[in-house]
Design an enzyme around this catalytic site. Sequence first.
Site, PDB file in Angstrom:
ATOM      1  N   ASP A 105       0.827  -1.212   0.000  1.00  9.27           N
ATOM      2  CA  ASP A 105       0.000   0.000   0.000  1.00  9.27           C
ATOM      3  C   ASP A 105       0.867   1.271   0.000  1.00  9.27           C
ATOM      4  O   ASP A 105       1.806   1.382   0.803  1.00  9.27           O
ATOM      5  CB  ASP A 105      -0.848  -0.041   1.286  1.00  9.27           C
ATOM      6  CG  ASP A 105      -1.876   1.056   1.368  1.00  9.27           C
ATOM      7  OD1 ASP A 105      -2.832   1.031   0.594  1.00  9.27           O
ATOM      8  OD2 ASP A 105      -1.713   1.951   2.236  1.00  9.27           O
ATOM      9  N   GLU A 153      13.828 -14.852   0.472  1.00 12.11           N
ATOM     10  CA  GLU A 153      14.126 -16.033   1.298  1.00 12.11           C
ATOM     11  C   GLU A 153      13.052 -17.095   1.112  1.00 12.11           C
ATOM     12  O   GLU A 153      13.295 -18.278   1.267  1.00 12.11           O
ATOM     13  CB  GLU A 153      14.160 -15.653   2.786  1.00 12.11           C
ATOM     14  CG  GLU A 153      15.382 -14.847   3.189  1.00 12.11           C
ATOM     15  CD  GLU A 153      15.190 -14.190   4.565  1.00 12.11           C
ATOM     16  OE1 GLU A 153      14.266 -14.582   5.310  1.00 12.11           O
ATOM     17  OE2 GLU A 153      15.976 -13.258   4.865  1.00 12.11           O
TER      18      GLU A 153
HETATM   19  C1  NOJ Z   1      -4.362   3.143  -0.675  1.00 14.27           C
HETATM   20  C2  NOJ Z   1      -5.510   2.223  -0.451  1.00 14.27           C
HETATM   21  O1  NOJ Z   1      -5.830   1.589  -1.658  1.00 14.27           O
HETATM   22  C3  NOJ Z   1      -6.641   3.060   0.100  1.00 14.27           C
HETATM   23  O2  NOJ Z   1      -7.845   2.337   0.159  1.00 14.27           O
HETATM   24  C4  NOJ Z   1      -6.238   3.547   1.455  1.00 14.27           C
HETATM   25  O3  NOJ Z   1      -7.244   4.420   1.933  1.00 14.27           O
HETATM   26  C5  NOJ Z   1      -4.915   4.287   1.406  1.00 14.27           C
HETATM   27  N1  NOJ Z   1      -3.933   3.632   0.602  1.00 14.27           N
HETATM   28  C6  NOJ Z   1      -4.353   4.422   2.789  1.00 14.27           C
HETATM   29  O4  NOJ Z   1      -3.910   3.180   3.255  1.00 14.27           O
END
Ligand code: NOJ
Length: 516
Positions: free
Chosen positions: A202, A248
Amino acid sequence: MTNDGPPFGGVIYQVYPRSFRDGDGDGVGDLAGMRAGLDHLAWLGVDAVWSSPLYRSPMADFGYDIADHCDIDPVFGTLDDLDAFVADADARGLQVWLDFVPNHTSDRHRWFEAARSSTEDLHRDWYVWRDPAPDGGPPNNWVRHFADAPAWTLDERSGQYYLHHFLPEQPDVNWDTPALREAQLDVLRFWMDRGVRGFRADVVHLIGQDRSYPDDPPGVDRFDGRGDFHHHTSTKEHLRAIRRVLDERGAIIVGESYLEQPEVLLAHVGDDAQHLSFVFHLLGAPWDAAEWARRIMEVESVFEPAGAWPSWALGNHDRPRLATRLGSEARARVAATVQLTLRGVPCLFQGDELGLEDAIVPPDRVVDPGGRDGCRAPVPWTEDPDAGWSSSAWLPLPPDAATRSVAAQQADPASTANLYRRLLALRHAEPALVRGAQRILGGADGIPDGVLAVQRTDGVDELVTLAEMAGRGAVLDRRWASGWTVAIDTQSAGPREGTPFDGALDADTAIVLRRA
Ligand code: NOJ
């Protein structure tokens, strides 16, 4: 990176667990539902299932605010349920990938609670604290996501601000603190030990930060589009550390790096960084063949010579659905055909294979702080009025839920789900579509304006995708009227499929040709 590409050449399917399938009837999707939905994914023919966060969370951002990285939130089930899901997926030849959220935690995570308790706490430097600006305001002019508001919140107790690119409930962590970095790597180890074979990372471009926290340039008052200058070279060092841990165990990582410039994005992909990076350049593209061609070439002119693979995404839980954005299911079918025949690793968002549109969410049912409820509507499974959900589903169903349900579409050979299934089968059967070279064809090749043409060839087989995007139909010149067989036709269950191509392309359709 070698020119063979990454060790994963399949197709990823994103599950947004709250909305995928409900196993216990409480109106929120869960792991029991995900297990029950695996047969649909095996039927479809995808290779890896990435689930958005399942971890313990107060759900301020529906799981992207993690309070315990190594446990499952009760709304989704238990660690045993996760193990059972992994085993069931494995039995169907599907890899399970989880969401790795490295940039922030919940403010209710014990790390943050400790960090906030005292400036002397050992966890203090696991997060980003700065003194106020001389006027007492935030340390710089950064704006957070989801609101036109500062990316800093004052902690009254210490008098310092903490950074949060997203909600105040999602404090950014500090990857330059060795103990934090090691704790994050341990999270990856924990899940790999349970059979998880990959991760989606993310907003991973944010983990390396310029610790002097300079102001954004003037004129920038929204988060969107700021990715390229919140990119910092130290991210690469952290990606290397992540990659060493994944190597790993042979696990894969695909990054969500919101970086516009392909040259910058490329720094995050390669033998010493992530295997793959999402590429969102088509997700926001206007419906125009020349513009799609330009964007594909813009990315590939940088990625292909470096041996890097783009992971093309046309939708996810953050953006309006494909069919809604493009304005028709016919166009969504065309887009999917392009996506599934492009070089790289396509990532599908749950329900796009059903041609779903965004749900209409009345104001009293809005739950997301980022206005993303529409695309997160429950996936309809049955033709019943509740589509396999209880009457208390957490969000309204999408339009035409019964006719677009999994049950209805699996039974209908002409459905969008069956088109995806045929495209995925073709991709598995044709190595040229996975590891073959790619060229965008143009006028010199006899491709008329308004048609996007993508050629794939591995020296043995040659396939060409023709996508009519001008809405007026096209007749190709004589070069195309013989020697080609129609492998896929988006219009139907395929009376044309398997027959010779006659050079005609209807409006808002795509075909995939195989050289006879
Ligand atoms: C990107 C994610 O796809 C989204 O849903 C989220 O709100 C933000 N990152 C923060 O984690």
